[in-house]
Design an enzyme around this catalytic site. Sequence first.
Site, PDB file in Angstrom:
ATOM      1  CB  THR A   1      12.601  50.664  14.750  1.00 46.18           C
ATOM      2  OG1 THR A   1      13.704  49.889  14.297  1.00 46.18           O
ATOM      3  CG2 THR A   1      11.641  50.892  13.612  1.00 46.18           C
TER       4      THR A   1
ATOM      5  NE  ARG B   1       8.662  36.580  23.550  1.00 45.21           N
ATOM      6  CZ  ARG B   1       8.891  35.415  24.140  1.00 45.21           C
ATOM      7  NH1 ARG B   1       9.265  34.381  23.438  1.00 45.21           N
ATOM      8  NH2 ARG B   1       8.729  35.264  25.442  1.00 45.21           N
TER       9      ARG B   1
ATOM     10  N   GLY C   1       9.315  43.828  19.058  1.00 43.27           N
ATOM     11  CA  GLY C   1       8.248  44.364  18.185  1.00 43.27           C
ATOM     12  C   GLY C   1       8.274  45.882  18.095  1.00 43.27           C
TER      13      GLY C   1
ATOM     14  CB  SER D   1      12.019  33.430   5.799  1.00 40.20           C
ATOM     15  OG  SER D   1      10.794  33.079   5.195  1.00 40.20           O
TER      16      SER D   1
HETATM   17  C1  LIG Z   1      16.854  44.083  22.600  1.00 40.02           C
HETATM   18  C2  LIG Z   1      17.153  44.486  21.191  1.00 40.02           C
HETATM   19  C3  LIG Z   1      16.336  45.410  20.548  1.00 40.02           C
HETATM   20  C4  LIG Z   1      16.597  45.774  19.224  1.00 40.02           C
HETATM   21  N1  LIG Z   1      15.778  46.677  18.608  1.00 40.02           N
HETATM   22  C5  LIG Z   1      16.009  47.009  17.304  1.00 40.02           C
HETATM   23  C6  LIG Z   1      15.172  47.933  16.633  1.00 40.02           C
HETATM   24  O1  LIG Z   1      14.237  48.498  17.194  1.00 40.02           O
HETATM   25  N2  LIG Z   1      15.432  48.189  15.316  1.00 40.02           N
HETATM   26  C7  LIG Z   1      16.472  47.605  14.637  1.00 40.02           C
HETATM   27  O2  LIG Z   1      16.663  47.884  13.444  1.00 40.02           O
HETATM   28  N3  LIG Z   1      17.307  46.746  15.276  1.00 40.02           N
HETATM   29  C8  LIG Z   1      17.100  46.443  16.569  1.00 40.02           C
HETATM   30  N4  LIG Z   1      17.934  45.562  17.209  1.00 40.02           N
HETATM   31  C9  LIG Z   1      19.081  44.994  16.456  1.00 40.02           C
HETATM   32  C10 LIG Z   1      20.359  45.797  16.727  1.00 40.02           C
HETATM   33  O3  LIG Z   1      20.259  47.083  16.203  1.00 40.02           O
HETATM   34  C11 LIG Z   1      21.600  45.074  16.134  1.00 40.02           C
HETATM   35  O4  LIG Z   1      21.529  45.175  14.722  1.00 40.02           O
HETATM   36  C12 LIG Z   1      21.686  43.617  16.550  1.00 40.02           C
HETATM   37  O5  LIG Z   1      21.402  43.478  17.920  1.00 40.02           O
HETATM   38  C13 LIG Z   1      23.070  43.030  16.274  1.00 40.02           C
HETATM   39  O6  LIG Z   1      24.051  43.686  17.026  1.00 40.02           O
HETATM   40  P1  LIG Z   1      24.682  43.085  18.397  1.00 40.02           P
HETATM   41  O7  LIG Z   1      25.192  41.719  18.066  1.00 40.02           O
HETATM   42  O8  LIG Z   1      25.755  44.082  18.743  1.00 40.02           O
HETATM   43  O9  LIG Z   1      23.593  43.037  19.405  1.00 40.02           O
HETATM   44  C14 LIG Z   1      17.698  45.201  18.540  1.00 40.02           C
HETATM   45  C15 LIG Z   1      18.529  44.293  19.204  1.00 40.02           C
HETATM   46  C16 LIG Z   1      18.269  43.920  20.501  1.00 40.02           C
HETATM   47  C17 LIG Z   1      19.189  42.937  21.179  1.00 40.02           C
END
Ligand SMILES: Cc1cc2nc3c(=O)[nH]c(=O)nc-3n(C[C@H](O)[C@H](O)[C@H](O)COP(=O)(O)O)c2cc1C
Length: 357
Positions: free
Chosen positions: A102, A128, A130, A197
């Site tokens: 993001t 977390r 952020g 939520s």
């Molecule tokens: C470490 C980490 C950082 C993430 N950072 C973002 C982010 O910056 N913006 C966002 O929309 N989703 C973020 N996600 C969510 C992922 O884009 C994804 O939707 C989510 O991890 C589910 O997919 P997965 O089960 O393949 O990990 C993050 C996930 C993880 C594990």
Amino acid sequence: MGKITHTTQMSFYKSIVRPFLFLFPAERVRNFALAALRIAGSSRFGEWCLSHIYGYRHPSLEKEVFGVRFRNPIGAAAGLDRDARLYRQLGALGFGFVEIGTITPKEQPGGIRPRMFRIPRLQAVLHRMGHPNCGIEKAIDHLRRRAHGKRVVVGANIAPNSHFARENATKEYLRTFRPLYQYVEYFTINVSAIIGSPESYTPQDKELVEEILEAMFDFRRGQNDYRPILLKLSPDWDNKQIDDMVSILVDTPLDGLVVSDCTRQWNNVASERNKGRMAGCNMGGAPLIDRTEEMVRYVCSRMDYSYPVIATGGVMSAADAQRLLDAGASLVQCYSAMVYEGPAFPGRTCRALAQNK
Ligand SMILES: Cc1cc2nc3c(=O)[nH]c(=O)nc-3n(C[C@H](O)[C@H](O)[C@H](O)COP(=O)(O)O)c2cc1C
């Protein structure tokens, strides 16, 4: 179409590399692995080597979704390339598209470390973070280097900086949306800062999302090129919240949905020790797949399968990806699979999908 069975292949990565990497903290390994990938694919030759070793291309995987041509339906989820520095390398590994971000208007450091964890027993990644990222100006600098042919589709996931004032939300989103417009092929609007939520959700939240999107549609109407805009949903929302987002999709020029994201509801699967250490985290990875499939089916049936959905959450194998495509998704994204399955994951998944056609 045949059914892909879920196999647990014992690769070099899983038997040798992963046990070593898992000796170190999750975020340190992430940063190391992505830095190594960046260096390995920094030249044209390096990129060619990566795609030769890991990539997989097959014409049967190509598809057009919301007017954009994808060479395959497997994408890198937001958070992997949060500063827009790795999309070429991730494309060389075999991803058909990369969602950068993001990205926020200004650079921000994100949460306090440690802020990323693994639970190998569950094949889960918790964080977390952020939204740490380099901010819009640097991200555009990185995207300007997107020279020689746009081989991998790049989408941008955008959100306001932390601690933004709610009355400035529309302005905050536009501060990233406008300058990025010409550099990416689609946008994902991250509304996690606005819609929380089910207990805290009010009709004003929906109105605010509509107001933000309307400002983006207005800007888009004045441009020569069309950029699809998608909303990212949370797996923790109830049906009322999801229905509201689907009604926005149907009633406005919104182009699609990203379904869904990490969950906050993981207490029932974690040990007591992890609950303490990882308090306030969101969880991605294998435990999400059932909820993702359920949400994709629900959302697709509510809008009569007439708008594209990008599915994300729990895709750890080609069988999982196929499951979500069969449920109605047009494209699939993953993050946690890169941690547990390694760099060969996108190419291997594409090969299995092509063989299943
Ligand atoms: C470490 C980490 C950082 C993430 N950072 C973002 C982010 O910056 N913006 C966002 O929309 N989703 C973020 N996600 C969510 C992922 O884009 C994804 O939707 C989510 O991890 C589910 O997919 P997965 O089960 O393949 O990990 C993050 C996930 C993880 C594990």
